[in-house]
Enzyme design. Sequence first.
Site, PDB file in Angstrom:
ATOM      1  CD  GLU A   1      50.888 -46.340 -12.424  1.00 24.16           C
ATOM      2  OE1 GLU A   1      50.435 -45.252 -12.011  1.00 24.16           O
ATOM      3  OE2 GLU A   1      51.884 -46.426 -13.175  1.00 24.16           O
TER       4      GLU A   1
ATOM      5  CB  ALA B   1      58.824 -40.170  -4.769  1.00 22.99           C
TER       6      ALA B   1
ATOM      7  CE  LYS C   1      52.647 -37.705 -10.732  1.00 22.56           C
ATOM      8  NZ  LYS C   1      53.578 -37.005 -11.629  1.00 22.56           N
TER       9      LYS C   1
ATOM     10  CE  LYS D   1      56.898 -41.607 -16.818  1.00 23.97           C
ATOM     11  NZ  LYS D   1      56.403 -42.400 -15.706  1.00 23.97           N
TER      12      LYS D   1
HETATM   13  N1  PSU Z   1      54.064 -44.778 -16.765  1.00 28.37           N
HETATM   14  C1  PSU Z   1      53.141 -44.507 -17.726  1.00 28.37           C
HETATM   15  N2  PSU Z   1      52.248 -43.522 -17.490  1.00 28.37           N
HETATM   16  C2  PSU Z   1      52.222 -42.834 -16.292  1.00 28.37           C
HETATM   17  C3  PSU Z   1      53.173 -43.143 -15.275  1.00 28.37           C
HETATM   18  C4  PSU Z   1      54.077 -44.123 -15.569  1.00 28.37           C
HETATM   19  O1  PSU Z   1      53.156 -45.134 -18.772  1.00 28.37           O
HETATM   20  O2  PSU Z   1      51.356 -41.995 -16.130  1.00 28.37           O
HETATM   21  C5  PSU Z   1      53.139 -42.443 -13.916  1.00 28.37           C
HETATM   22  C6  PSU Z   1      53.485 -43.475 -12.844  1.00 28.37           C
HETATM   23  O3  PSU Z   1      52.437 -43.479 -11.903  1.00 28.37           O
HETATM   24  C7  PSU Z   1      54.776 -42.988 -12.225  1.00 28.37           C
HETATM   25  C8  PSU Z   1      54.613 -41.508 -12.370  1.00 28.37           C
HETATM   26  O4  PSU Z   1      54.934 -43.416 -10.901  1.00 28.37           O
HETATM   27  O5  PSU Z   1      54.071 -41.372 -13.699  1.00 28.37           O
HETATM   28  C9  PSU Z   1      55.926 -40.782 -12.151  1.00 28.37           C
HETATM   29  O6  PSU Z   1      55.678 -39.428 -11.868  1.00 28.37           O
HETATM   30  P1  PSU Z   1      56.885 -38.512 -11.332  1.00 28.37           P
HETATM   31  O7  PSU Z   1      57.861 -38.492 -12.471  1.00 28.37           O
HETATM   32  O8  PSU Z   1      56.257 -37.149 -11.067  1.00 28.37           O
HETATM   33  O9  PSU Z   1      57.444 -39.161 -10.110  1.00 28.37           O
END
Ligand code: PSU
Length: 296
Positions: free
Chosen positions: A23, A137, A84, A155
């Site tokens: 990603e 999402a 993003k 996370k």
């Molecule tokens: N894991 C990491 N660093 C990140 C992310 C995940 O160690 O930056 C990113 C991924 O791209 C994940 C996103 O899909 O954060 C999730 O964002 P949100 O919670 O807004 O869906």
Amino acid sequence: MNFHFSSEAKVALAKRRPVVALESTLITHGLPHPVNLETARRLETVVRDAGATPVTIALLRGEVHIGLEAGELEALAGATDARKCSRRDLPIAVAKGEHGATTVAATMFLAHRAGIRVFATGGIGGVHRGHPFDVSADLEELGRTPVTVVCAGAKAILDLPLTLEALETRGVCVVGYGTDDFPAFYSRSSGLPVDTRCDCPEEVAALMRARDELGLDAGLLVCAPIPVEHEVPASSIEGAIAEALRAAEEAGVRGKEVTPFLLARVSALTERRSQSANLALLENNARVAAAIACAL
Ligand code: PSU
Ligand code: MN
């Protein structure tokens, strides 16, 4: 729509060689420059060394790129204006001709369209603490797109029990890779159970095959715990997470800004200890994903 394929991706996909998608949100929004570029390159090297072809997915000037050439990766890592992009943001970046960094959700969607079945990331998004309606999402995408996502769990800034509930609702099978516990990103265990355990890439390949034969179209979430020597015990990071969450509430951070804000705060509060753990688990996940791609 035409996708741009890197020269490496084109050959690997045509010859049906093992491929691992990577990603790009973690490059532009998850890590600071220049650590982000070094990490993105390092992950590609790890995948190659393990016998698979790395395919970093992103949008450049509104065009979907399945695999980036070296100069493109460098440009993306240095860009300060990349959007993003989760699933809903993809048409915006395309229509406006912007650079777009794809989250887990958007990377899964594009990888699937390009015929890639395995994808490595750090940690998936999930249900936010204290905001049970802020559901990434990533979870929806896992419920509807048959790509295997290798991560170190969700996370640690998230509500992990609710995240597992949301995955169950969406029909996503959560696999512990060499563990019976759902990993908590910076630490090896959340104390919550996974749905099943696999101890080798062939066992994951068998699960994917069974899922396909049943006609199910959910993704598979393979959770590999951070290597023990890089683990940050949950007890020592929980304070930083609590403080970061308070700061986010105070600053009124909302929507797609929440995750990057929290990650940067936790990193600053732990004097980068969390960041070096993040790099170690990313590498580990890339290695596991490559092994699964090779076993297919
Ligand atoms: N894991 C990491 N660093 C990140 C992310 C995940 O160690 O930056 C990113 C991924 O791209 C994940 C996103 O899909 O954060 C999730 O964002 P949100 O919670 O807004 O869906
Ligand atoms: Mn969110």
